[in-house]
Design a protein around this motif. Structure first.
Motif, PDB file in Angstrom:
ATOM      1  N   GLU A 139       0.847  -1.184   0.000  1.00  0.00           N
ATOM      2  CA  GLU A 139       0.000   0.000   0.000  1.00  0.00           C
ATOM      3  C   GLU A 139       0.890   1.244   0.000  1.00  0.00           C
ATOM      4  OE1 GLU A 139      -2.814   0.198   3.185  1.00  0.00           O
ATOM      5  OE2 GLU A 139      -4.144   1.527   2.069  1.00  0.00           O
ATOM      6  N   GLY A 140       0.533   2.199  -0.862  1.00  0.00           N
ATOM      7  CA  GLY A 140       1.325   3.418  -0.977  1.00  0.00           C
ATOM      8  C   GLY A 140       2.376   3.361  -2.068  1.00  0.00           C
ATOM      9  N   ALA A 141       2.688   2.174  -2.541  1.00  0.00           N
ATOM     10  CA  ALA A 141       3.678   2.029  -3.609  1.00  0.00           C
ATOM     11  C   ALA A 141       3.044   2.382  -4.950  1.00  0.00           C
ATOM     12  CB  ALA A 141       4.228   0.606  -3.636  1.00  0.00           C
ATOM     13  N   SER A 142       3.907   2.638  -5.920  1.00  0.00           N
ATOM     14  CA  SER A 142       3.413   2.931  -7.262  1.00  0.00           C
ATOM     15  C   SER A 142       3.104   1.623  -7.985  1.00  0.00           C
ATOM     16  CB  SER A 142       4.442   3.740  -8.047  1.00  0.00           C
ATOM     17  OG  SER A 142       5.622   2.977  -8.210  1.00  0.00           O
TER      18      SER A 142
ATOM     19  N   GLU B  85      -4.094   6.387 -14.467  1.00  0.00           N
ATOM     20  CA  GLU B  85      -3.793   6.965 -15.762  1.00  0.00           C
ATOM     21  C   GLU B  85      -3.173   5.885 -16.643  1.00  0.00           C
ATOM     22  OE1 GLU B  85      -0.976  10.134 -15.018  1.00  0.00           O
ATOM     23  OE2 GLU B  85       0.717   8.767 -15.312  1.00  0.00           O
ATOM     24  N   ALA B  86      -3.214   6.111 -17.942  1.00  0.00           N
ATOM     25  CA  ALA B  86      -2.602   5.167 -18.874  1.00  0.00           C
ATOM     26  C   ALA B  86      -1.994   5.949 -20.022  1.00  0.00           C
ATOM     27  CB  ALA B  86      -3.631   4.174 -19.405  1.00  0.00           C
TER      28      ALA B  86
ATOM     29  N   LYS C  50      -0.613   3.969 -11.483  1.00  0.00           N
ATOM     30  CA  LYS C  50      -1.158   4.714 -10.349  1.00  0.00           C
ATOM     31  C   LYS C  50       0.003   5.035  -9.436  1.00  0.00           C
ATOM     32  CE  LYS C  50      -4.867   4.909  -6.975  1.00  0.00           C
ATOM     33  NZ  LYS C  50      -6.113   4.309  -6.441  1.00  0.00           N
ATOM     34  N   PRO C  51       0.159   6.282  -9.008  1.00  0.00           N
ATOM     35  CA  PRO C  51       1.335   6.665  -8.222  1.00  0.00           C
ATOM     36  C   PRO C  51       1.356   6.098  -6.811  1.00  0.00           C
ATOM     37  CG  PRO C  51      -0.136   8.544  -8.541  1.00  0.00           C
ATOM     38  CD  PRO C  51      -0.664   7.444  -9.390  1.00  0.00           C
ATOM     39  N   SER C  52       0.186   5.888  -6.234  1.00  0.00           N
ATOM     40  CA  SER C  52       0.128   5.403  -4.857  1.00  0.00           C
ATOM     41  C   SER C  52      -1.088   4.496  -4.703  1.00  0.00           C
ATOM     42  CB  SER C  52       0.050   6.574  -3.876  1.00  0.00           C
ATOM     43  OG  SER C  52      -0.043   6.110  -2.543  1.00  0.00           O
ATOM     44  N   VAL C  53      -0.831   3.232  -4.490  1.00  0.00           N
ATOM     45  CA  VAL C  53      -1.916   2.242  -4.456  1.00  0.00           C
ATOM     46  C   VAL C  53      -2.569   2.203  -3.080  1.00  0.00           C
ATOM     47  CG1 VAL C  53      -2.379  -0.233  -4.582  1.00  0.00           C
ATOM     48  CG2 VAL C  53      -0.899   0.833  -6.272  1.00  0.00           C
ATOM     49  N   HIS C  54      -3.877   2.045  -3.091  1.00  0.00           N
ATOM     50  CA  HIS C  54      -4.667   1.913  -1.863  1.00  0.00           C
ATOM     51  C   HIS C  54      -5.123   0.467  -1.730  1.00  0.00           C
ATOM     52  CE1 HIS C  54      -8.285   2.576   0.740  1.00  0.00           C
ATOM     53  NE2 HIS C  54      -7.457   3.448   1.307  1.00  0.00           N
TER      54      HIS C  54
ATOM     55  N   LYS D   8     -17.074  -4.345 -30.432  1.00  0.00           N
ATOM     56  CA  LYS D   8     -16.864  -5.537 -29.634  1.00  0.00           C
ATOM     57  C   LYS D   8     -15.561  -5.335 -28.893  1.00  0.00           C
ATOM     58  CE  LYS D   8     -16.786  -8.395 -33.101  1.00  0.00           C
ATOM     59  NZ  LYS D   8     -16.816  -9.648 -33.895  1.00  0.00           N
ATOM     60  N   LEU D   9     -15.455  -5.890 -27.732  1.00  0.00           N
ATOM     61  CA  LEU D   9     -14.242  -5.765 -26.940  1.00  0.00           C
ATOM     62  C   LEU D   9     -13.486  -7.082 -26.907  1.00  0.00           C
ATOM     63  CD1 LEU D   9     -15.468  -3.602 -23.918  1.00  0.00           C
ATOM     64  CD2 LEU D   9     -14.143  -2.878 -25.899  1.00  0.00           C
ATOM     65  N   ILE D  10     -12.197  -7.011 -27.188  1.00  0.00           N
ATOM     66  CA  ILE D  10     -11.303  -8.149 -27.044  1.00  0.00           C
ATOM     67  C   ILE D  10     -10.480  -7.906 -25.789  1.00  0.00           C
ATOM     68  CG2 ILE D  10      -9.512  -9.544 -28.120  1.00  0.00           C
ATOM     69  CD1 ILE D  10     -12.168  -9.452 -29.665  1.00  0.00           C
ATOM     70  N   PHE D  11     -10.603  -8.822 -24.837  1.00  0.00           N
ATOM     71  CA  PHE D  11      -9.977  -8.625 -23.538  1.00  0.00           C
ATOM     72  C   PHE D  11      -8.646  -9.352 -23.436  1.00  0.00           C
ATOM     73  CE2 PHE D  11     -13.009  -6.430 -20.854  1.00  0.00           C
ATOM     74  CZ  PHE D  11     -14.189  -6.538 -21.576  1.00  0.00           C
ATOM     75  N   GLY D  12      -7.748  -8.781 -22.657  1.00  0.00           N
ATOM     76  CA  GLY D  12      -6.562  -9.494 -22.240  1.00  0.00           C
ATOM     77  C   GLY D  12      -6.919 -10.478 -21.137  1.00  0.00           C
ATOM     78  N   ALA D  13      -5.940 -11.263 -20.743  1.00  0.00           N
ATOM     79  CA  ALA D  13      -6.184 -12.319 -19.757  1.00  0.00           C
ATOM     80  C   ALA D  13      -6.410 -11.781 -18.351  1.00  0.00           C
ATOM     81  CB  ALA D  13      -5.018 -13.301 -19.757  1.00  0.00           C
ATOM     82  N   GLY D  14      -6.059 -10.532 -18.146  1.00  0.00           N
ATOM     83  CA  GLY D  14      -6.263  -9.945 -16.837  1.00  0.00           C
ATOM     84  C   GLY D  14      -5.035 -10.003 -15.960  1.00  0.00           C
ATOM     85  N   THR D  15      -4.930  -9.048 -15.047  1.00  0.00           N
ATOM     86  CA  THR D  15      -3.879  -9.033 -14.034  1.00  0.00           C
ATOM     87  C   THR D  15      -4.546  -8.898 -12.675  1.00  0.00           C
ATOM     88  OG1 THR D  15      -2.251  -7.995 -15.496  1.00  0.00           O
ATOM     89  CG2 THR D  15      -1.873  -7.824 -13.114  1.00  0.00           C
ATOM     90  N   ARG D  16      -4.271  -9.837 -11.814  1.00  0.00           N
ATOM     91  CA  ARG D  16      -4.831  -9.785 -10.464  1.00  0.00           C
ATOM     92  C   ARG D  16      -3.873  -9.024  -9.561  1.00  0.00           C
ATOM     93  NH1 ARG D  16      -8.951 -12.079  -7.966  1.00  0.00           N
ATOM     94  NH2 ARG D  16      -9.393 -13.294  -9.830  1.00  0.00           N
ATOM     95  N   LEU D  17      -4.376  -7.962  -8.976  1.00  0.00           N
ATOM     96  CA  LEU D  17      -3.566  -7.110  -8.108  1.00  0.00           C
ATOM     97  C   LEU D  17      -3.876  -7.398  -6.648  1.00  0.00           C
ATOM     98  CD1 LEU D  17      -1.645  -4.683  -7.638  1.00  0.00           C
ATOM     99  CD2 LEU D  17      -3.668  -3.213  -7.719  1.00  0.00           C
ATOM    100  N   ALA D  18      -2.851  -7.710  -5.902  1.00  0.00           N
ATOM    101  CA  ALA D  18      -2.962  -7.852  -4.447  1.00  0.00           C
ATOM    102  C   ALA D  18      -2.201  -6.703  -3.805  1.00  0.00           C
ATOM    103  CB  ALA D  18      -2.393  -9.198  -4.000  1.00  0.00           C
ATOM    104  N   VAL D  19      -2.744  -6.175  -2.728  1.00  0.00           N
ATOM    105  CA  VAL D  19      -2.127  -5.044  -2.045  1.00  0.00           C
ATOM    106  C   VAL D  19      -1.819  -5.427  -0.610  1.00  0.00           C
ATOM    107  CG1 VAL D  19      -2.378  -2.629  -1.362  1.00  0.00           C
ATOM    108  CG2 VAL D  19      -3.390  -3.427  -3.506  1.00  0.00           C
TER     109      VAL D  19
END
Lengths: 115, 118
Positions: free
Chosen positions: A15-18, A64-65, A78-82, A102-113
């Protein structure tokens, strides 16, 4: 054919990291690019989108992207993760003509904080 | 923003039965809706495009006789999983494009329906 690659399946940050989540796309024309977030038990929520203009896009929740055509990338930052940012993040490319993409999706990234 | 609802949110059925899932745009009209399928810890795979007043368009590899789609009105699309089997167990999500001031229409997603076939 259109495709989206998210190289990182799982990312853990304190938490708080970029944060930076990677996304690479393959598309013949100028892409419509999106980042969505999916929290457990909830629907997908749009964080931000790019279709033209300024290559640095601001979204909701402090995200932002940046669209980089030369690298075929659209990385989310994101500069500081919550702690509440822990979720699944999907990058998507709009594939199709006109407005009803139509949307083509990526496989996804699971974020743990971590606290 | 625009809201898309799905009903039911969760359904458990026996193998061989049919299950209907509804997708509604609550405060806007949608001549087109999209149906996705999401396996656990995987991405969303587009199944079909639902078109009001005409036949649905299915993605390659999706059985149209298995997954019946009916776009009954400008605010309702239904997905019927016919003769469901355990391998059809999945999370089904619909989306509808809303209005946008420019560029691509934003897709609004329903909360999803968890189907479990015993």
């Amino acid at each position: 054919a259109q495709s989206v690659t998210q190289p990182d399946i799982h990312i853990t940050v304190s938490e708080g990291a970029s944060l930076e989540l990677r996304c690479n796309y393959s598309y013949g024309a100028t892409p419509y690019l999106f980042w969505y977030v999916q929290s457990p038990g909830q629907g997908l929520q749009l964080l931000l989108k790019y279709f033209s203009g300024d290559t640095l896009v601001q979204g909701i929740k402090g995200f932002e992207a940046e669209f980089k055509r030369s690298q075929s990338s659209f990385n989310l930052r994101k500069p500081s993760v919550h702690w509440s940012d822990a979720a699944e993040y999907f990058c998507a490319v709009g594939a199709g003509l006109g407005g009803y993409n139509k949307l083509i999706f990526g496989a996804g990234t699971r974020l743990a904080v971590h606290p | 923003g625009a809201v898309v609802s799905q009903h039911p949110s969760r359904v458990i059925c026996k193998s061989g039965t049919s299950v209907k899932i509804e997708c509604r745009s609550l405060d806007f009209q949608a001549t087109t809706m999209f149906w996705y399928r999401q396996f656990p810890k995987q991405s969303l795979m587009l199944m079909a495009t639902s078109n009001e007043g005409s036949k649905a368009t299915y993605e390659q590899g999706v059985e149209k006789d298995k997954f019946l789609i009916n776009h009954a009105s400008l605010t309702l699309s239904t997905l019927t999983v016919t003769s469901a089997h355990p391998e059809d167990s999945s999370f089904y999500i619909c989306s509808a494009p809303g209005q946008a001031s420019g560029g691509p229409n934003e897709q609004f997603f329903g909360p999803g329906t968890r189907l479990t076939v015993l």
